[in-house]
Enzyme design. Structure first.
Site, short mmCIF file in Angstrom:
data_model
loop_
_atom_site.label_atom_id
_atom_site.label_comp_id
_atom_site.label_asym_id
_atom_site.label_seq_id
_atom_site.Cartn_x
_atom_site.Cartn_y
_atom_site.Cartn_z
N ALA A 52 0.77 -1.25 0.00
CA ALA A 52 0.00 0.00 0.00
C ALA A 52 0.79 1.29 0.00
O ALA A 52 0.36 2.27 -0.60
CB ALA A 52 -0.95 0.00 1.20
N ALA A 53 1.91 1.36 0.72
CA ALA A 53 2.60 2.65 0.87
C ALA A 53 3.07 3.18 -0.48
O ALA A 53 3.39 2.41 -1.37
CB ALA A 53 3.80 2.47 1.82
N GLY A 100 0.37 5.31 -0.26
CA GLY A 100 -1.04 5.49 0.05
C GLY A 100 -1.90 6.22 -0.95
O GLY A 100 -3.09 6.41 -0.69
N ASN A 101 -1.38 6.64 -2.10
CA ASN A 101 -2.24 7.32 -3.08
C ASN A 101 -3.40 6.43 -3.52
O ASN A 101 -4.55 6.87 -3.61
CB ASN A 101 -1.43 7.74 -4.31
CG ASN A 101 -0.62 9.00 -4.08
OD1 ASN A 101 -0.82 9.70 -3.10
ND2 ASN A 101 0.31 9.28 -4.97
N ARG A 135 7.71 4.17 5.59
CA ARG A 135 6.72 4.42 4.55
C ARG A 135 5.31 4.36 5.11
O ARG A 135 4.42 5.12 4.72
CB ARG A 135 6.89 3.40 3.41
CG ARG A 135 8.09 3.68 2.53
CD ARG A 135 8.50 2.44 1.74
NE ARG A 135 7.41 1.92 0.93
CZ ARG A 135 7.13 2.32 -0.30
NH1 ARG A 135 7.84 3.28 -0.85
NH2 ARG A 135 6.14 1.78 -0.97
N ASP A 191 -0.50 -4.00 -6.10
CA ASP A 191 0.48 -3.23 -6.87
C ASP A 191 1.86 -3.57 -6.29
O ASP A 191 2.43 -2.79 -5.54
CB ASP A 191 0.17 -1.74 -6.76
CG ASP A 191 1.08 -0.90 -7.63
OD1 ASP A 191 1.06 -1.09 -8.87
OD2 ASP A 191 1.82 -0.06 -7.10
N CYS A 249 4.15 -0.65 -12.62
CA CYS A 249 4.61 0.42 -13.51
C CYS A 249 5.84 -0.09 -14.25
O CYS A 249 6.87 0.57 -14.31
CB CYS A 249 4.87 1.72 -12.77
SG CYS A 249 6.05 1.58 -11.46
#
Length: 375
Positions: free
Chosen positions: A144-145, A147-148, A172, A214, A266
């Site tokens: 998660a970090a 956090g966006n 983080r 992610d 990404c």
């Protein structure tokens, strides 16, 4: 052959940069303390309106009072390319996303420091948008970090439900906690824990129907990445990352109530993207399927296996974003969510924007009590 696979590029993929830390996102071209490579493509400054604290109308009016000219909703990606000066647009694809010229700096802006806007690349907004958890749902943000994406999930949930967020880095997580509090996010629980060690059978996760994953990746999609950094990524390192990504994706699908999962990186490498998704789907048999996510999105997955076109890719050249990959998986069977190419909530959001022409104000929304920032 291995080298050819590593450098495989689809028609909508380009190299760039990202930290290997889970979930770290460079907002646009470069963030504080980061200087983009001179040859790096310029992507716009994307600003996500945080609907937990404000609304689109109020943010647009705030920027107008600061001397910006609002041009309405963009009609094409080409329109975004010619943005300059103090002009801004509503994004062509995503609701609640504003677009400003590259390198526009909002880090000292009152809307940013108060959490009313989030500086987040457009491609980074896709995972939560396509996961589209319904209000009241239990959701896991596995890596998660900072956090966006977590705050985006909370906005979609309207702060109803619960988010379990995991990351292994203490600093983080501390930064993330501060950011989430500033953004007005409630009903979340942060845990300093490797997601692979989380027990899917733990009763506290028995209602988790949505997972955003992610994981750490090569970061080859970030536009500030230097060519030498990309060249230094060895085949062994890439395969190690892909092996980790397969394990964590397989682990996420073990949660008994999960109905929908968004997997993103990404990275531009097929080993971390299509190959990971294909391998895990083969392991799962008929338990999960790929959703044809966001059919209107122009760049699709590389045709490496049947159905790979259901995945999304993004790149500076084709979508004016960081390089990115997203795949949405749904559980098959009678208890699965209703199959859809785009989540119902996302589809509704897009329909609300349909009548907006460039130069017109955003559509009026039902007013709710919000914290306003006054000039």
């Amino acid at each position: 052959m291995q080298e050819q696979n590593r450098n495989a590029r689809g028609p909508c993929s380009s190299p760039g940069k990202r930290s290997a830390g889970a979930g770290w996102v460079l907002p646009t071209a470069a963030g504080p303390g980061l200087t983009p490579h001179p040859a790096a493509p310029q992507v716009p400054r994307y600003v996500r309106v945080n609907v937990l604290k404000t609304c689109m109308d109020d943010v647009v009016e705030f920027f107008k009072r600061q001397g910006y000219s609002f041009l309405g909703r963009a009609s094409s990606v080409e329109e975004l390319k010619i943005l300059s000066g103090k002009k801004f647009l509503l994004d062509i694809h995503l609701p609640e996303l504003l677009v400003f010229p590259p390198q526009t700096d909002f880090h000292d802006n009152r809307l940013y420091t108060s959490g009313h806007i989030i500086l987040q690349d457009k491609a980074s907004c896709l995972p939560a948008f396509l996961l589209s958890p319904s209000a009241g749902s239990h959701v896991i943000d596995a890596c998660a970090a900072p956090g966006n994406k977590t705050s985006h999930l909370a906005a979609i949930l309207k702060n109803k439900g619960h988010i379990f967020a995991f990351d292994v880095d203490t600093k983080r997580l501390a930064t993330m906690n501060t950011m989430l509090m500033r953004a007005g996010v409630t009903s979340f629980k942060l845990a300093q824990q490797d997601f692979l060690t989380v027990d899917p059978q733990d009763p506290k996760y028995s209602k988790v129907k949505y997972i955003l994953l992610d994981p750490s990746c090569s970061g080859s999609g970030m536009v500030a990445r230097l060519p030498l950094e990309e060249a230094a990524l060895s085949a062994e390192r890439l395969q190690a990352l892909a092996g980790f990504q397969r394990r964590v994706l397989s682990h996420a699908l073990r949660f008994p109530a999960v109905q929908r999962l968004a997997y993103s990186t990404c990275s531009v490498h097929r080993e971390e993207n299509e190959d990971v998704v294909h391998a895990v789907l083969q392991e799962q048999g008929s338990a999960f399927r790929l959703v044809n996510a966001f059919p209107s999105w122009p760049c699709r997955g590389l045709a490496t296996f049947p159905g790979a076109e259901c995945c999304l890719r993004a790149s500076p050249a084709d979508t004016l974003t960081q390089g990115f990959f997203v795949a949405v998986l749904e559980r098959c069977g009678e208890e699965a969510a209703v199959p859809s190419s785009l989540p119902a909530a996302a589809e509704e959001s897009l329909q609300q924007e349909e009548g907006v022409e460039p130069g017109a104000a955003p559509p009026k929304k039902r007013r709710r009590k919000k914290q306003r920032v006054k000039v």
